[in-house]
Motif scaffolding. Structure first.
Motif, PDB file in Angstrom:
ATOM      1  N   PRO A 104      -7.624  70.108 -30.908  1.00 52.82           N
ATOM      2  CA  PRO A 104      -7.285  70.960 -32.057  1.00 52.82           C
ATOM      3  C   PRO A 104      -6.347  72.091 -31.665  1.00 52.82           C
ATOM      4  O   PRO A 104      -6.281  72.488 -30.491  1.00 52.82           O
ATOM      5  N   ALA A 105      -5.615  72.611 -32.646  1.00 52.52           N
ATOM      6  CA  ALA A 105      -4.786  73.798 -32.458  1.00 52.52           C
ATOM      7  C   ALA A 105      -5.587  75.021 -32.913  1.00 52.52           C
ATOM      8  O   ALA A 105      -6.496  74.911 -33.737  1.00 52.52           O
ATOM      9  N   PRO A 122     -10.503  83.183 -30.957  1.00 51.86           N
ATOM     10  CA  PRO A 122      -9.858  81.924 -31.356  1.00 51.86           C
ATOM     11  C   PRO A 122     -10.590  81.281 -32.529  1.00 51.86           C
ATOM     12  O   PRO A 122     -11.819  81.345 -32.620  1.00 51.86           O
ATOM     13  N   CYS A 123      -9.821  80.704 -33.432  1.00 52.24           N
ATOM     14  CA  CYS A 123     -10.399  79.958 -34.549  1.00 52.24           C
ATOM     15  C   CYS A 123      -9.538  78.731 -34.790  1.00 52.24           C
ATOM     16  O   CYS A 123      -8.376  78.682 -34.385  1.00 52.24           O
ATOM     17  N   LEU A 124     -10.104  77.720 -35.421  1.00 51.78           N
ATOM     18  CA  LEU A 124      -9.388  76.483 -35.673  1.00 51.78           C
ATOM     19  C   LEU A 124      -8.240  76.725 -36.647  1.00 51.78           C
ATOM     20  O   LEU A 124      -8.400  77.401 -37.660  1.00 51.78           O
ATOM     21  N   MET A 125      -7.078  76.143 -36.323  1.00 50.41           N
ATOM     22  CA  MET A 125      -5.896  76.317 -37.163  1.00 50.41           C
ATOM     23  C   MET A 125      -5.926  75.332 -38.322  1.00 50.41           C
ATOM     24  O   MET A 125      -6.321  74.178 -38.160  1.00 50.41           O
ATOM     25  N   ARG A 126      -5.493  75.809 -39.489  1.00 46.67           N
ATOM     26  CA  ARG A 126      -5.364  74.948 -40.670  1.00 46.67           C
ATOM     27  C   ARG A 126      -3.961  75.090 -41.240  1.00 46.67           C
ATOM     28  O   ARG A 126      -3.309  76.133 -41.084  1.00 46.67           O
ATOM     29  N   ASP A 127      -3.520  74.021 -41.926  1.00 42.81           N
ATOM     30  CA  ASP A 127      -2.211  74.092 -42.571  1.00 42.81           C
ATOM     31  C   ASP A 127      -2.354  74.677 -43.972  1.00 42.81           C
ATOM     32  O   ASP A 127      -3.445  75.099 -44.385  1.00 42.81           O
ATOM     33  N   ALA A 128      -1.238  74.698 -44.726  1.00 43.86           N
ATOM     34  CA  ALA A 128      -1.250  75.308 -46.056  1.00 43.86           C
ATOM     35  C   ALA A 128      -2.208  74.619 -47.012  1.00 43.86           C
ATOM     36  O   ALA A 128      -2.728  75.232 -47.957  1.00 43.86           O
ATOM     37  N   ALA A 129      -2.462  73.309 -46.771  1.00 46.83           N
ATOM     38  CA  ALA A 129      -3.374  72.554 -47.647  1.00 46.83           C
ATOM     39  C   ALA A 129      -4.828  72.673 -47.205  1.00 46.83           C
ATOM     40  O   ALA A 129      -5.714  72.095 -47.833  1.00 46.83           O
ATOM     41  N   GLY A 130      -5.075  73.420 -46.125  1.00 48.07           N
ATOM     42  CA  GLY A 130      -6.438  73.590 -45.654  1.00 48.07           C
ATOM     43  C   GLY A 130      -6.886  72.549 -44.648  1.00 48.07           C
ATOM     44  O   GLY A 130      -8.054  72.540 -44.235  1.00 48.07           O
ATOM     45  N   ASN A 131      -5.977  71.635 -44.241  1.00 46.95           N
ATOM     46  CA  ASN A 131      -6.331  70.612 -43.263  1.00 46.95           C
ATOM     47  C   ASN A 131      -6.287  71.180 -41.841  1.00 46.95           C
ATOM     48  O   ASN A 131      -5.443  72.027 -41.534  1.00 46.95           O
ATOM     49  N   PHE A 179       0.228  68.499 -24.130  1.00 48.68           N
ATOM     50  CA  PHE A 179       0.226  68.724 -25.570  1.00 48.68           C
ATOM     51  C   PHE A 179       1.018  69.981 -25.917  1.00 48.68           C
ATOM     52  O   PHE A 179       1.125  70.918 -25.121  1.00 48.68           O
ATOM     53  N   LYS A 180       1.557  69.975 -27.134  1.00 44.86           N
ATOM     54  CA  LYS A 180       2.311  71.112 -27.647  1.00 44.86           C
ATOM     55  C   LYS A 180       1.409  71.928 -28.567  1.00 44.86           C
ATOM     56  O   LYS A 180       0.989  71.448 -29.609  1.00 44.86           O
ATOM     57  N   GLN A 181       1.131  73.149 -28.156  1.00 47.26           N
ATOM     58  CA  GLN A 181       0.332  74.041 -28.993  1.00 47.26           C
ATOM     59  C   GLN A 181       1.216  74.642 -30.081  1.00 47.26           C
ATOM     60  O   GLN A 181       2.238  75.256 -29.791  1.00 47.26           O
ATOM     61  N   PRO A 182       0.889  74.457 -31.373  1.00 46.87           N
ATOM     62  CA  PRO A 182       1.684  75.085 -32.433  1.00 46.87           C
ATOM     63  C   PRO A 182       1.693  76.594 -32.280  1.00 46.87           C
ATOM     64  O   PRO A 182       0.839  77.175 -31.611  1.00 46.87           O
ATOM     65  N   LYS A 183       2.647  77.226 -32.897  1.00 49.41           N
ATOM     66  CA  LYS A 183       2.775  78.669 -32.836  1.00 49.41           C
ATOM     67  C   LYS A 183       1.507  79.331 -33.364  1.00 49.41           C
ATOM     68  O   LYS A 183       1.038  79.036 -34.454  1.00 49.41           O
ATOM     69  N   ILE A 184       0.933  80.184 -32.533  1.00 50.07           N
ATOM     70  CA  ILE A 184      -0.323  80.829 -32.888  1.00 50.07           C
ATOM     71  C   ILE A 184      -0.059  81.981 -33.849  1.00 50.07           C
ATOM     72  O   ILE A 184       0.808  82.821 -33.628  1.00 50.07           O
ATOM     73  N   LEU A 185      -0.817  82.001 -34.932  1.00 56.03           N
ATOM     74  CA  LEU A 185      -0.741  83.093 -35.892  1.00 56.03           C
ATOM     75  C   LEU A 185      -1.896  84.056 -35.644  1.00 56.03           C
ATOM     76  O   LEU A 185      -3.064  83.642 -35.596  1.00 56.03           O
ATOM     77  N   VAL A 209      -5.407  71.421 -38.017  1.00 60.11           N
ATOM     78  CA  VAL A 209      -4.188  71.061 -37.294  1.00 60.11           C
ATOM     79  C   VAL A 209      -4.553  70.668 -35.865  1.00 60.11           C
ATOM     80  O   VAL A 209      -5.372  71.336 -35.216  1.00 60.11           O
ATOM     81  N   PHE A 210      -3.934  69.583 -35.395  1.00 63.38           N
ATOM     82  CA  PHE A 210      -4.163  69.123 -34.031  1.00 63.38           C
ATOM     83  C   PHE A 210      -2.859  69.169 -33.241  1.00 63.38           C
ATOM     84  O   PHE A 210      -1.764  69.009 -33.797  1.00 63.38           O
TER      85      PHE A 210
END
Length: 348
Positions: A296-297, A305-314, A338-344, A316-317
């Motif tokens: 997970p991202a 740290p918390c699990l990342m979600r996209d705009a639709a609430g899904n 693995f590529k970690q998405p940009k952390i918000l 993100v991995f």
């Protein structure tokens, strides 16, 4: 298991090779003789009546990380040696709470072990050349498996084999003593099994389903309707079980919420799982016989740290790095990058 024949100069007309399941019938009498000798030496080790040694040998040969080496003379199998491999360190994919439990229970540094189940050579062929050849086959194979230690148990009166092993570089690590007690068949026996919470009477949705428990409380995990939640092996589009390269069913990797340290369940009462990783040919990716999943991202909220979600609430991995040919980029020890998405960062 694929048979492997290693070409070496024969010694006294003996040769060795790796066994396959088709050899089980010929190996079974040897292993039965081995068990009988062990029983005669150690009264605490009693062979079960009418035990099916052929089925036992077949099962051992077909087990992942278990190998049987054979010694042959004049095209006849005259000896065998079984060795299996295991890592005392927990797999990296194990949930963190189980890794912590492993660390609490194990004071010694973990080893990579080649454990010899036993070796047997027919009495008329018990020459040092034949025994050394059989032992060397297993030792050489253990080196390719990168083990740190080879363990085996030898009876106290087998001084000849002890001498051969010492010449091969083995050292005596311990002396085992046994004392046998006869127990009446009608005696009431206290349980020696560790206590386990009892599962309620539930019907398994599939034969291989596993009822899940909360990682911290060990209570049975239930959905919003109060029904038990099960871990179910993955299947393909045709409903057939997905299996690893060693033939084992593949169970999904569950998504663990670092904030609650519990498995993530979606709004439909289904477990959220990590996507299985596939190579450039669409095949299931593995490393060291371990099936790989996309992790997970994460975001950062309130400094945690918390699990990342996209705009639709899904959820993100992380995506795996791939080269221009679509092959997975790996670290020197074989793990994917693995590529970690940009952390918000959320200050709430």
């Amino acid at each position: 298991m694929t048979a492997t024949t290693i070409s070496i100069a024969p010694i006294a007309s003996y040769s060795y090779r790796l066994a396959t399941a088709t050899d089980a019938k010929a190996i079974a009498p040897l292993w039965q003789a081995f068990a009988a000798e062990r029983e005669a030496i150690d009264p605490s080790m009693l062979v079960k009546p009418n035990f099916d040694f052929e089925k036992y040998v077949t099962n051992q040969i077909e087990k992942p990380l278990c190998f049987c080496w054979l010694s042959e003379h004049s095209d006849s199998i005259i000896g065998c040696l079984f060795i299996y491999y295991y890592d005392e360190a927990p797999p990296a994919s194990l949930p963190e709470y189980l890794i912590q439990q492993h660390d609490i229970e194990n004071p010694f540094q973990s080893r990579r072990v080649g454990s010899v189940l036993g070796m047997y050579v027919q009495p008329e062929h018990r020459k040092s050349e034949a025994i050394l050849m059989l032992a060397k086959s297993a030792i050489d194979h253990a080196k390719t498996m990168k083990v740190s230690d080879i363990d085996l148990l030898i009876a106290a009166d087998q001084t000849g084999i002890q001498a051969i092993l010492q010449r091969a570089g083995f050292t005596k690590a311990a002396v085992q003593y046994t004392r046998h007690h006869d127990i009446s068949t009608d005696a009431k026996l206290p349980s020696l099994h560790p206590p386990h919470p009892e599962f309620p009477d539930v019907e398994l949705p599939t034969p291989r389903a596993i009822p899940l428990r909360h990682p911290e409380t060990n209570e049975l995990l239930r959905d919003s309707q109060g029904k038990p939640i099960f871990l179910i092996p993955l299947v393909d589009d045709n409903g057939e079980l997905l299996k690893s390269s060693n033939g084992q069913p593949i169970y999904p990797e569950l998504l663990l919420d670092p904030a609650t340290n519990s498995w993530v369940i979606d709004g439909e009462d289904k477990l959220v799982t990590c996507p299985i990783l596939r190579d450039e040919n669409g095949q299931i990716a593995e490393n060291q016989n371990m099936v790989l999943f996309s992790p997970p991202a994460y975001d950062i909220a309130g400094g945690q740290p918390c699990l990342m979600r996209d705009a639709a609430g899904n959820y993100v991995f992380q995506e795996v790095e791939r080269d221009r040919q679509g092959k997975i980029v790996k670290t020197p020890d074989g793990f994917p990058v693995f590529k970690q998405p940009k952390i918000l960062v959320n200050s709430l």
